[in-house]
Design a protein around this motif. Structure first.
Motif, PDB file in Angstrom:
ATOM      1  N   LEU A  82     -36.889 -34.313  13.931  1.00 59.39           N
ATOM      2  CA  LEU A  82     -35.433 -34.162  13.908  1.00 59.39           C
ATOM      3  C   LEU A  82     -34.765 -35.291  14.688  1.00 59.39           C
ATOM      4  N   ILE A  83     -35.313 -35.599  15.856  1.00 61.77           N
ATOM      5  CA  ILE A  83     -34.773 -36.691  16.668  1.00 61.77           C
ATOM      6  C   ILE A  83     -34.836 -38.005  15.900  1.00 61.77           C
ATOM      7  N   GLY A  84     -35.944 -38.222  15.205  1.00 61.37           N
ATOM      8  CA  GLY A  84     -36.123 -39.476  14.488  1.00 61.37           C
ATOM      9  C   GLY A  84     -35.218 -39.644  13.290  1.00 61.37           C
ATOM     10  N   THR A  85     -34.635 -38.548  12.796  1.00 57.73           N
ATOM     11  CA  THR A  85     -33.745 -38.638  11.627  1.00 57.73           C
ATOM     12  C   THR A  85     -32.316 -38.255  11.981  1.00 57.73           C
ATOM     13  N   VAL A 140     -29.809 -20.575  13.234  1.00 58.98           N
ATOM     14  CA  VAL A 140     -31.085 -20.204  13.833  1.00 58.98           C
ATOM     15  C   VAL A 140     -32.169 -20.610  12.839  1.00 58.98           C
ATOM     16  N   ILE A 141     -33.038 -21.517  13.257  1.00 58.79           N
ATOM     17  CA  ILE A 141     -34.127 -22.005  12.411  1.00 58.79           C
ATOM     18  C   ILE A 141     -35.422 -21.359  12.894  1.00 58.79           C
ATOM     19  N   THR A 142     -36.071 -20.606  12.032  1.00 56.26           N
ATOM     20  CA  THR A 142     -37.352 -19.997  12.386  1.00 56.26           C
ATOM     21  C   THR A 142     -38.474 -20.762  11.703  1.00 56.26           C
ATOM     22  N   VAL A 143     -39.403 -21.254  12.510  1.00 61.46           N
ATOM     23  CA  VAL A 143     -40.548 -22.012  12.001  1.00 61.46           C
ATOM     24  C   VAL A 143     -41.747 -21.070  11.933  1.00 61.46           C
ATOM     25  N   GLN A 192     -37.753 -12.609  14.795  1.00 59.91           N
ATOM     26  CA  GLN A 192     -37.446 -14.019  14.573  1.00 59.91           C
ATOM     27  C   GLN A 192     -37.019 -14.270  13.128  1.00 59.91           C
ATOM     28  N   LEU A 193     -37.624 -13.562  12.200  1.00 57.65           N
ATOM     29  CA  LEU A 193     -37.224 -13.693  10.793  1.00 57.65           C
ATOM     30  C   LEU A 193     -35.864 -13.060  10.543  1.00 57.65           C
ATOM     31  N   ALA A 194     -35.610 -11.906  11.138  1.00 60.06           N
ATOM     32  CA  ALA A 194     -34.366 -11.182  10.886  1.00 60.06           C
ATOM     33  C   ALA A 194     -33.151 -11.926  11.421  1.00 60.06           C
ATOM     34  N   CYS A 195     -33.357 -12.775  12.426  1.00 58.48           N
ATOM     35  CA  CYS A 195     -32.236 -13.506  13.022  1.00 58.48           C
ATOM     36  C   CYS A 195     -32.022 -14.869  12.375  1.00 58.48           C
ATOM     37  N   ALA A 196     -32.900 -15.279  11.488  1.00 58.35           N
ATOM     38  CA  ALA A 196     -32.890 -16.648  10.967  1.00 58.35           C
ATOM     39  C   ALA A 196     -31.780 -16.894   9.959  1.00 58.35           C
ATOM     40  N   ASP A 197     -31.284 -18.140   9.981  1.00 60.00           N
ATOM     41  CA  ASP A 197     -30.398 -18.638   8.927  1.00 60.00           C
ATOM     42  C   ASP A 197     -31.159 -19.518   7.947  1.00 60.00           C
ATOM     43  N   LEU A 198     -32.306 -20.001   8.371  1.00 64.35           N
ATOM     44  CA  LEU A 198     -33.193 -20.789   7.517  1.00 64.35           C
ATOM     45  C   LEU A 198     -34.606 -20.630   8.062  1.00 64.35           C
ATOM     46  N   VAL A 199     -35.563 -20.406   7.175  1.00 64.78           N
ATOM     47  CA  VAL A 199     -36.960 -20.260   7.586  1.00 64.78           C
ATOM     48  C   VAL A 199     -37.759 -21.420   7.009  1.00 64.78           C
ATOM     49  N   LEU A 200     -38.468 -22.113   7.875  1.00 67.82           N
ATOM     50  CA  LEU A 200     -39.317 -23.215   7.455  1.00 67.82           C
ATOM     51  C   LEU A 200     -40.769 -22.761   7.461  1.00 67.82           C
ATOM     52  N   VAL A 201     -41.409 -22.812   6.321  1.00 67.74           N
ATOM     53  CA  VAL A 201     -42.822 -22.467   6.222  1.00 67.74           C
ATOM     54  C   VAL A 201     -43.606 -23.749   6.450  1.00 67.74           C
ATOM     55  N   ASN A 202     -44.119 -23.901   7.654  1.00 71.79           N
ATOM     56  CA  ASN A 202     -44.795 -25.131   8.038  1.00 71.79           C
ATOM     57  C   ASN A 202     -46.282 -25.068   7.674  1.00 71.79           C
ATOM     58  N   LYS A 203     -46.943 -26.225   7.723  1.00 74.07           N
ATOM     59  CA  LYS A 203     -48.383 -26.361   7.458  1.00 74.07           C
ATOM     60  C   LYS A 203     -48.733 -25.999   6.009  1.00 74.07           C
ATOM     61  N   THR A 204     -47.832 -26.309   5.092  1.00 76.80           N
ATOM     62  CA  THR A 204     -48.111 -26.004   3.687  1.00 76.80           C
ATOM     63  C   THR A 204     -49.183 -26.915   3.102  1.00 76.80           C
ATOM     64  N   ASP A 205     -49.565 -27.959   3.851  1.00 76.48           N
ATOM     65  CA  ASP A 205     -50.683 -28.782   3.395  1.00 76.48           C
ATOM     66  C   ASP A 205     -51.989 -28.001   3.432  1.00 76.48           C
ATOM     67  N   GLY A 216     -43.834 -30.455   9.982  1.00 76.72           N
ATOM     68  CA  GLY A 216     -42.483 -30.369  10.531  1.00 76.72           C
ATOM     69  C   GLY A 216     -41.529 -31.428  10.012  1.00 76.72           C
ATOM     70  N   GLU A 217     -41.852 -32.035   8.889  1.00 73.75           N
ATOM     71  CA  GLU A 217     -41.041 -33.153   8.393  1.00 73.75           C
ATOM     72  C   GLU A 217     -39.923 -32.655   7.480  1.00 73.75           C
ATOM     73  N   ILE A 218     -38.715 -32.629   8.035  1.00 73.85           N
ATOM     74  CA  ILE A 218     -37.532 -32.264   7.275  1.00 73.85           C
ATOM     75  C   ILE A 218     -36.342 -32.972   7.914  1.00 73.85           C
ATOM     76  N   ALA A 219     -35.455 -33.499   7.120  1.00 73.42           N
ATOM     77  CA  ALA A 219     -34.375 -34.349   7.621  1.00 73.42           C
ATOM     78  C   ALA A 219     -33.366 -33.560   8.442  1.00 73.42           C
ATOM     79  N   ALA A 220     -32.793 -34.235   9.437  1.00 77.53           N
ATOM     80  CA  ALA A 220     -31.761 -33.615  10.269  1.00 77.53           C
ATOM     81  C   ALA A 220     -30.561 -33.188   9.430  1.00 77.53           C
ATOM     82  N   SER A 221     -30.288 -33.903   8.353  1.00 78.83           N
ATOM     83  CA  SER A 221     -29.139 -33.562   7.509  1.00 78.83           C
ATOM     84  C   SER A 221     -29.287 -32.196   6.852  1.00 78.83           C
ATOM     85  N   ILE A 222     -30.512 -31.691   6.755  1.00 73.75           N
ATOM     86  CA  ILE A 222     -30.740 -30.359   6.191  1.00 73.75           C
ATOM     87  C   ILE A 222     -30.646 -29.291   7.279  1.00 73.75           C
ATOM     88  N   LEU A 223     -31.175 -29.591   8.465  1.00 69.10           N
ATOM     89  CA  LEU A 223     -31.232 -28.594   9.529  1.00 69.10           C
ATOM     90  C   LEU A 223     -29.915 -28.450  10.284  1.00 69.10           C
TER      91      LEU A 223
END
Length: 354
Positions: free
Chosen positions: A37-40, A140-143, A184-197, A227-234
């Protein structure tokens, strides 16, 4: 590449500074996400509040090593109390106030909670007098660790719980980890499913379907890798989460307080290690024998100018060299160990020091 200039000067009167709460269970990938996020950030002036669990500030130190001009060490505040939601009034709100009172306040505040924190108390804090008029919860972003959910961990259905019990007999149906995961899921506005590789398409579909059972209407899941997702999305969700707090249900809604006595944490220091493989060979059986949830920290390796970062979640241990040891730094191995209550600290220390 053109970089958006960093903003300067005071905010216009009435402008609320947005804040993003990043939550998720231990090892889900929150810190990796924030580093990306910092990098983008494209010139946004970010301030980070990092809630580290344990005495060694591992996550904050990693973020400081990013080297991004949009996130300096002065923009990172590390709160090593183990759980922000337990110390909102004593720790979190004063820290937030100081960021807002800066002569040149941030454009956006990013809050990384510990894996044990309930997000709802943090969101509620943004409605406090003196805070509500100056900042808002942008989202609220839940990873989520997609591989863990695919394996049936921290899921609600009985089949998944049965599979989890088969792999780990210490886990109980009423384990508070389940409630924490659902909160954590119930409070989220966006959920990121990480490690999909680590997942194929069918497994990812099952994970997303399971998560959807715990989400509020309209909340989406997004698959990510490393964890690669652009700051413009988050950033810029404009959720104003503090205004619809009642819709974010929690298992703890009728409790005045909560505790985390189900968890234990300690830090340890070891001398310089001969090689990383030998250290990992000692770590693996200790993690298995003592049912350790998380190990993280830095290692000094003989003959190496760079420090080795260790991140262990269950039996999975990743490691990489991140930067040179700085002048004056103590070249020692420092680890944080996190597990359930009753962790045999003496035995773990003895096994790792052998």
């Amino acid at each position: 590449m053109t970089t958006v200039p960093r903003s300067a000067g005071p905010k216009p009167a009435g402008t609320k500074i947005p804040a993003t709460v990043v939550t998720g269970f231990l090892g889900a990938g929150k810190t990796t996400l924030i580093r990306h996020l910092i990098g983008t950030a494209q010139g946004r002036r970010l301030a980070l509040i990092v809630n580290e669990f344990g005495e060694v500030g591992v996550d904050g130190d990693l973020l400081k090593a990013c080297g991004s001009p949009d996130c300096t060490e002065d923009d990172i505040v590390e709160l090593a109390n183990g759980c922000l939601c337990c110390t909102v009034a004593d720790d979190f709100l004063p820290t937030l106030q100081k960021l807002l009172d800066r002569p040149e306040p941030p454009d956006h505040i990013v809050i990384e909670t510990s894996g044990l924190a309930l997000p709802k108390p943090l969101v509620q804090a943004f409605a406090w007098p003196g805070i509500k008029s100056r900042t808002t919860v942008d989202g609220v972003i839940t990873v989520v660790d997609g591989a863990a959910v695919a394996d049936g961990r921290f899921a609600d259905d009985e089949a998944a719980l049965a599979a989890q019990r088969a792999a780990d007999p210490t886990l109980d149906h009423d384990n508070p980890l389940e409630e924490l995961f659902e909160d954590q899921l119930a409070c989220a506005d966006l959920v990121l499913v990480n490690k999909t590789d680590l997942l194929d398409a069918a497994a990812l579909g099952r994970v997303e379907a399971e998560l959807a059972r715990h989400l509020r209407p309209g909340v989406k899941t997004m698959p990510v890798r490393h964890g690669e997702i652009a700051a413009s999305i988050l950033l810029g969700l404009q959720a104003a989460a503090e205004d619809d707090i009642a819709a974010r249900k929690s298992h703890h809604d009728h409790e005045d307080d909560h505790d985390h006595e189900d968890f234990a944490s300690f830090s340890l220091s070891l001398p310089e290690q001969a090689d990383p493989d030998a250290l990992l060979a000692r770590l693996a059986p200790v993690i298995a024998e003592h049912d350790i949830l998380r190990v993280k920290g830095f290692a000094a390796i003989a003959g190496k100018a760079m420090r080795l970062v260790l991140q262990g979640v269950g039996s999975r241990i990743s490691h990489y060299y991140d930067r040179d040891w700085q002048s004056g730094e103590d070249r020692r191995t420092r680890l944080v160990v996190i597990g359930r209550a009753g962790l045999d600290e003496a035995a773990i220390r003895a096994a790792l020091a052998a």
